[in-house]
Motif scaffolding. Structure first.
Motif, short mmCIF file in Angstrom:
data_model
loop_
_atom_site.label_atom_id
_atom_site.label_comp_id
_atom_site.label_asym_id
_atom_site.label_seq_id
_atom_site.Cartn_x
_atom_site.Cartn_y
_atom_site.Cartn_z
N LEU A 119 1.41 11.80 14.09
CA LEU A 119 0.45 11.51 13.02
C LEU A 119 0.88 12.07 11.67
CD1 LEU A 119 -2.98 12.05 14.82
CD2 LEU A 119 -1.99 9.91 14.05
N CYS A 120 1.79 13.04 11.67
CA CYS A 120 2.29 13.56 10.40
C CYS A 120 2.99 12.48 9.58
CB CYS A 120 3.24 14.74 10.64
SG CYS A 120 2.38 16.29 11.01
N PHE A 121 3.57 11.50 10.25
CA PHE A 121 4.18 10.38 9.53
C PHE A 121 3.11 9.60 8.77
CE2 PHE A 121 7.31 11.22 12.89
CZ PHE A 121 8.47 11.29 12.14
N MET A 122 1.91 9.52 9.35
CA MET A 122 0.81 8.87 8.66
C MET A 122 0.45 9.62 7.38
SD MET A 122 -1.59 6.44 8.78
CE MET A 122 -1.83 5.96 10.49
N SER A 123 0.41 10.93 7.47
CA SER A 123 0.10 11.75 6.30
C SER A 123 1.15 11.57 5.21
CB SER A 123 0.01 13.23 6.71
OG SER A 123 -0.30 14.04 5.60
N ALA A 124 2.42 11.60 5.59
CA ALA A 124 3.49 11.43 4.60
C ALA A 124 3.46 10.04 3.99
CB ALA A 124 4.84 11.69 5.26
N GLY A 141 -9.50 5.85 5.93
CA GLY A 141 -10.16 6.20 7.17
C GLY A 141 -9.20 6.58 8.27
N SER A 142 -8.08 5.87 8.36
CA SER A 142 -7.11 6.14 9.42
C SER A 142 -6.29 7.39 9.15
CB SER A 142 -6.16 4.94 9.58
OG SER A 142 -5.47 4.70 8.38
N TRP A 143 -6.40 7.94 7.93
CA TRP A 143 -5.60 9.12 7.57
C TRP A 143 -6.26 10.41 8.03
CZ3 TRP A 143 -6.05 13.16 3.79
CH2 TRP A 143 -4.85 13.82 3.53
N THR A 144 -7.52 10.35 8.45
CA THR A 144 -8.27 11.58 8.68
C THR A 144 -8.57 11.85 10.14
OG1 THR A 144 -10.32 10.35 8.33
CG2 THR A 144 -9.36 11.46 6.42
N ALA A 145 -7.82 11.27 11.08
CA ALA A 145 -8.18 11.35 12.49
C ALA A 145 -7.40 12.42 13.26
CB ALA A 145 -7.94 9.99 13.14
N GLY A 193 5.80 14.34 2.22
CA GLY A 193 5.79 12.97 1.72
C GLY A 193 5.95 12.91 0.21
N LEU A 194 5.37 13.87 -0.50
CA LEU A 194 5.55 13.92 -1.96
C LEU A 194 7.01 14.10 -2.33
CD1 LEU A 194 2.55 16.22 -2.99
CD2 LEU A 194 2.72 13.76 -3.34
N LEU A 195 7.69 15.01 -1.63
CA LEU A 195 9.10 15.26 -1.93
C LEU A 195 9.95 14.04 -1.61
CD1 LEU A 195 9.38 18.89 -0.53
CD2 LEU A 195 9.07 18.19 -2.91
N LEU A 196 9.65 13.37 -0.50
CA LEU A 196 10.39 12.15 -0.13
C LEU A 196 10.15 11.05 -1.15
CD1 LEU A 196 9.79 12.07 3.74
CD2 LEU A 196 11.92 12.68 2.54
N LEU A 197 8.91 10.90 -1.58
CA LEU A 197 8.58 9.89 -2.59
C LEU A 197 9.35 10.14 -3.88
CD1 LEU A 197 6.87 7.54 -3.72
CD2 LEU A 197 5.10 9.22 -4.28
N ASP A 198 9.44 11.40 -4.28
CA ASP A 198 10.16 11.76 -5.50
C ASP A 198 11.64 11.38 -5.38
OD1 ASP A 198 10.30 13.08 -8.10
OD2 ASP A 198 11.46 14.61 -7.06
N GLY A 199 12.25 11.67 -4.23
CA GLY A 199 13.66 11.34 -4.04
C GLY A 199 13.91 9.84 -4.00
N VAL A 200 13.03 9.11 -3.32
CA VAL A 200 13.18 7.65 -3.24
C VAL A 200 12.99 7.03 -4.63
CG1 VAL A 200 12.22 5.52 -2.27
CG2 VAL A 200 12.51 7.53 -0.82
N ALA A 201 12.00 7.51 -5.38
CA ALA A 201 11.75 6.98 -6.72
C ALA A 201 12.92 7.25 -7.66
CB ALA A 201 10.47 7.60 -7.29
#
Length: 534
Positions: A25-30, A214-218, A242-250
């Motif tokens: 589920l951590c992948f969902m959070s990221a 909704g699916s992020w909070t389970a 996920g923030l750090l990965l987003l920054d690198g991809v961007a």
């Protein structure tokens, strides 16, 4: 009759099975980060000025450098009180006129009397020139000057989707519906990348927000009560990753359509959760499907290597049998006080969190580096919460973190622009404080309401988080046009008030979760003339 929490104490509150589910589920959070803060890169506004036909040809003929071209052909910023004249106005003249001087081309035009401020200006009728090698929705659809508010709306509409989704979609525990929301969210994200116009981008962005929260909070559904707070904090750490990965991809993909596709397509892999994750036994119990819940609990016990007690029926907390209503949230003066303070703190936390991210990106010399630094401080924020929440309590660490965030915003507003490193450092401290504040309000919100009212109380109060998200971009981008630091002043005032209000809440450390209103306020609900009732 045992509850699910009683059973989890025997079969493992956070054992092998729960750890495997948590990791997945951590992948969902990221994956939620591009939806929540993607505007930083998708809606980036580079330096720009009006496109003037003929200027490029004249610059080439005269051999001007870029600095010389801008000096000769772009109005000075601040002319006649127009702070954005260099970006949103151009000289009302024909640069294709023959015989223009390469040394001072303005002297050939009517109205020039040795002072360029005397030359009339006009709107950017032919578009803009952007100082950027990449692209964003701003550069593609010219969302600048009179249309700059559309960037605010781009971010606000996804938060509006969160808001209405929390009301009409709510918490999602049925895995069929859960998979459907993942599919709709990912599909909406892809449609954003292929949207032919700004209007369609806003529509798809709203739909993505409507089904994604909704699916992020389970994550805590199958975790025992003694581990829920730790799991919730670590789930937020996955969001930080996920923030750090987003920054690198961007940084690697500076073109907004390709960036949107890159961060969205992996979300389709989350559909595999249908086969990897069982339905929530807690949700099945609430739906009177005890037999199915029993099979899943038995499966959890086997995965954890534990023996399931000889039980076939689960109980539902007595408080759940009472139907809650909004009036229950404001029934007594103390309940009203708690509800309104929580509402305000949810709004303030979201406003400061999203607003600080957007303001630092807008003001920074290096958007990617500043975003990276400010995301890193969320790791120590999580560590501090884990260290203090069961030792010191909730109220004072929460109040201090909120006040620190407010003071940091105030100090940032007073630091000169040329001391950028200090501004970023103070901003990171503020980011750490507001990250802690968001985590704390999540905990305390669930601990201040009785069982029958808890879900409704969390839903109503946390919806103000989305209201803060709706307001944040307009506060950041519109007020910055008046004074660049004005949004920080607003965040400081909001944060300082929020921190002061937190002190008025009771400490919940070490206290059993209340089952009824009487558990919170004792007999004062019945004796209306006691001080706690007025």
């Amino acid at each position: 009759m045992p509850t699910l929490d009683d059973i989890l104490e025997h079969i493992g509150e956070f054992d092998l099975f729960q750890k495997q589910v948590f990791f997945v589920l951590c992948f969902m959070s990221a994956a939620f980060t591009p939806i929540y803060v993607g505007v930083i890169f998708l809606g980036f506004t580079p330096e720009h000025h009006c496109l003037s036909p003929g200027v490029a040809e004249l610059s080439s003929r005269c051999g001007w450098s870029l600095e010389e071209e801008l000096n000769y052909t772009v109005p000075e910023q601040g002319r006649r009180g127009e702070s954005f004249s260099s970006r949103c106005r151009r000289y009302n003249m024909d640069w294709n006129t023959t015989g223009l001087s390469c040394i001072n081309p303005l002297e050939n035009f009517t109205g020039y009397y040795g002072n360029r401020s005397s030359i009339p200006l006009t709107h950017c009728q032919d578009g803009w020139v952007y100082d950027s090698s990449g692209s964003s929705i701003v550069t593609e659809f010219n969302l600048v000057c009179e249309d700059s508010w559309k960037v605010d709306l781009f971010q606000s509409c996804v938060n509006a989707g969160f808001f209405f989704g929390s009301i009409y979609v709510g918490y999602i525990a049925d895995r069929y519906v859960w998979d459907m929301t993942i599919l709709l969210s990912a599909t909406s994200g892809v449609l954003v990348a292929f949207a032919p116009s700004y209007l369609w981008i806003v529509i798809f962005r709203f739909l993505q927000g409507l089904v994604s929260k909704g699916s992020w909070t389970a994550v805590t559904e199958i975790v025992g009560p003694s581990h829920r707070k730790t799991v919730g904090i670590l789930y937020q750490v996955a969001f930080t990753v996920g923030l750090l990965l987003l920054d690198g991809v961007a940084y690697a993909i500076p073109h907004w359509r390709w960036l949107q596709l890159t961060v969205t397509l992996p979300c389709f892999l989350l559909l595999l959760y249908y086969w990897c994750l069982p339905e929530s036994p807690r949700w099945l119990i609430s739906q009177k499907q005890n037999d199915k819940a029993m099979k899943i609990v038995d499966y959890i016990a086997k995965k954890n290597g534990k023996k399931l007690p000889n039980l076939t029926v689960f109980s539902i907390d007595d408080g759940e049998k009472r139907s809650p209503s909004f009036t229950d949230l404001v029934r007594t003066p103390q309940m009203r006080k708690h509800t309104f303070i929580l509402m305000y703190n949810w709004l303030a936390s979201s406003l400061q969190y999203q607003g600080l991210i957007m303001h630092m990106a807008m003001a920074g010399e290096d958007m990617y580096l500043d975003f990276f630094y400010s995301a890193l401080v969320e790791f120590p924020a999580a560590f501090i919460i884990l260290l203090t929440i069961n030792r010191i309590g909730r109220r004072y660490p929460w109040a201090v973190a909120t006040l620190v965030a407010g003071v940091a915003c105030l100090i940032m507003a007073l630091i000169p622009e040329d001391i950028h490193w200090l501004k970023v450092t103070v901003g990171c401290i503020g980011r750490m404080g507001i990250t802690m504040s968001i985590e704390m309000v999540c905990f305390v919100n669930t601990e201040l309401y009785p069982t029958f009212l808890r879900n409704l109380g969390v839903m109503v109060c946390s919806s103000f988080c989305d209201v803060g998200g709706i307001l944040a971009p307009f506060i950041v981008y519109r007020l910055a046009e008046i004074w660049h630091e004005l949004p920080l002043i607003v965040f400081a005032v909001v944060g300082l008030i929020a921190g002061g209000l937190v002190v008025l809440l009771p400490e919940t450390k070490g206290k059993t979760l209340p089952e009824t209103i009487e558990d919170i306020y004792g007999h004062c609900v019945l004796q209306k003339k006691t001080p706690c009732c007025f």
